[in-house]
Write an enzyme that holds these catalytic residues in place. Structure first.
Site, PDB file in Angstrom:
ATOM      1  CG  PHE A 149      32.747  37.611  17.698  1.00 41.17           C
ATOM      2  CD1 PHE A 149      33.476  38.307  18.480  1.00 41.17           C
ATOM      3  CD2 PHE A 149      33.297  37.201  16.327  1.00 41.17           C
ATOM      4  CE1 PHE A 149      34.704  38.527  18.070  1.00 41.17           C
ATOM      5  CE2 PHE A 149      34.468  37.758  16.164  1.00 41.17           C
ATOM      6  CZ  PHE A 149      35.250  38.212  16.917  1.00 41.17           C
ATOM      7  CB  THR A 183      38.519  30.245  19.707  1.00 40.13           C
ATOM      8  OG1 THR A 183      39.843  30.759  19.399  1.00 40.13           O
ATOM      9  CG2 THR A 183      37.625  31.283  20.214  1.00 40.13           C
ATOM     10  CG  HIS A 210      41.675  37.130  26.221  1.00 42.45           C
ATOM     11  ND1 HIS A 210      41.552  37.347  24.997  1.00 42.45           N
ATOM     12  CD2 HIS A 210      42.713  37.579  26.481  1.00 42.45           C
ATOM     13  CE1 HIS A 210      42.489  38.100  24.455  1.00 42.45           C
ATOM     14  NE2 HIS A 210      43.276  38.451  25.507  1.00 42.45           N
ATOM     15  CG  HIS A 359      45.643  36.766  57.977  1.00 42.23           C
ATOM     16  ND1 HIS A 359      45.937  37.189  59.361  1.00 42.23           N
ATOM     17  CD2 HIS A 359      44.727  37.621  57.387  1.00 42.23           C
ATOM     18  CE1 HIS A 359      45.087  37.999  59.699  1.00 42.23           C
ATOM     19  NE2 HIS A 359      44.553  38.491  58.656  1.00 42.23           N
TER      20      HIS A 359
END
EC number: 2.7.4.6
Length: 394
Positions: A149, A183, A210, A359
């Site tokens: 992967f 996961t 992650h 702001h």
């Protein structure tokens, strides 16, 4: 005395203060008494009391962690270490730091993710939006080099923006990974439907976030993103305006809610957690000096703790967003704002004219200038260099 909750305890911290006029660094011991939220300070060099014990309810124990910056009577103090063994023993476990990363697929939901971070008891110690190159992504995930992967993961991580964060909490590493869920996002939806990956992820690569798997990994991964403050710079510095989520909203843990509302109408193209010294804040607000009677109060609020600065762009990336974003924020006085513009940011999150939530840039020609001041780090480099050693203080 309850050392778990801190009730009835006195905690000690070693802090430093950089005198902006002489550039001399002063070291103090700061004592914090939990039962009445009082503080006192001891001058280490001269071996004498510097500040007699006094109540200071604006300072809370959860914000006194290593690397934190606190504003105390116009002095910007950086917490360097615990001041005694008792404090280290009883606070270290409650103030663990882990590393978190919102991946490119999670950016559209980063406001909701950050809100979940705050609502689950984490503090955000550092934050920066980045754009990784393929090489950067490969270096970050080099531990996975050679795995099936790896190439898809690194290409994906370089495909868009990401947000790096250091999170502080008790057992932060374990708690963040629990909040993330499994996961694989589909597994997360089956096993933990309220987890971040179940809510916002797609698969095992595009899984929103992650999380570090150990304290050692957290330190290494944090250093990767935060050691060089210009790493992965993504600010466009054109067709933009500046939004600052003020310290009181960061302290209250509602910054994620503000970000989520902003994302519904605008793009956030750069973002960073910043801490200003009093001189930095005065320089930023210099245009208001002698014009607004609340100038000094505004400076004090902006320097009172960390704030989140965002570069704001229109959804199509074109045109000057200063006026439309100022309308979105509402008039400066939040109390009046709730009457005349009840749906604006300042009406929803502000308290008064000083603590008014956010702001925003006032003049169309100043949007790029204010963004450059923040994202090109144009404020006093000497003061700033001292304050941005925080990520090494674990």
């Amino acid at each position: 005395m309850d050392t778990r909750t801190g009730e009835g305890c006195r905690f000690a911290f070693n802090v430093r203060w950089l005198d902006p006029n002489t550039h001399l660094i002063w070291h103090y011991q700061l004592f914090y008494y939990t039962h009445d939220q009082s503080i006192e300070m001891f001058d280490i060099k001269n071996q004498r009391i510097f500040l007699k014990r006094v109540s200071h309810p604006e300072i809370h124990l959860e914000h006194l962690y290593l690397g934190a910056s606190i504003s105390l009577y116009s002095r910007q103090l950086i917490i360097e270490s615990y001041g005694d063994e008792f404090s280290r023993k009883h606070l270290q476990g409650f103030q663990e730091t882990t590393f978190a990363l919102i991946k490119p697929d999670g950016i559209k939901n980063m406001g909701r993710i950050i809100d979940l971070i705050f609502s689950n008891g984490f503090l955000i110690k550092e934050l920066r939006m980045c754009k990784l190159s393929v090489e950067d992504a490969r270096n970050f995930y080099k531990i996975h080099s050679g795995k099936p992967f790896y190439e898809a993961l690194t290409q994906f991580m370089a495909s868009g923006l990401c947000v790096a964060m250091d999170l502080v909490a008790e057992n932060a590493v374990r708690r963040w990974r629990t909040l993330l869920g499994p996961t694989n996002s589909q597994d997360a939806r089956d096993r933990d439907p309220n987890s971040i990956r179940a809510l916002f992820g797609t698969d095992s690569t595009q899984n929103a976030c992650h999380g570090s798997d150990s304290l050692e990994s957290a330190k290494q991964e944090s250093d990767f993103f935060f050691r060089d403050r210009n790493f992965g710079s993504c600010a466009r510095l054109e067709n933009c305006t500046l939004c600052i989520i003020k310290p009181h909203l960061v302290f209250d843990g509602v910054a994620g809610q503000v970000i989520d509302l902003v994302l519904k109408k605008f793009d956030v193209t750069a973002m960073e957690m910043v801490t200003f010294s009093q001189p930095n804040a005065a320089e930023f607000y210099e245009i208001y000096k002698g014009v607004l009677p609340d100038f000094h109060a505004m400076v004090h609020e902006l320097a009172s703790g960390p704030f989140i600065a965002m570069e704001i762009s229109n959804k199509d990336g074109q045109g000057n967003p200063v006026s439309s974003f100022r309308e979105f924020c509402g008039p400066p006085d939040s109390q009046a704002c709730r009457i005349v513009r009840p749906n604006t940011l300042r009406a929803k999150y502000g308290i008064n004219k000083i603590k008014n939530g956010v702001h925003c840039t006032d003049l169309p020609e100043d949007g790029v200038l204010e963004c450059k001041f923040i994202f090109k780090h144009s404020f006093n480099p000497f003061v700033d260099a001292m304050e941005y050693t925080n990520h090494n203080l674990r």
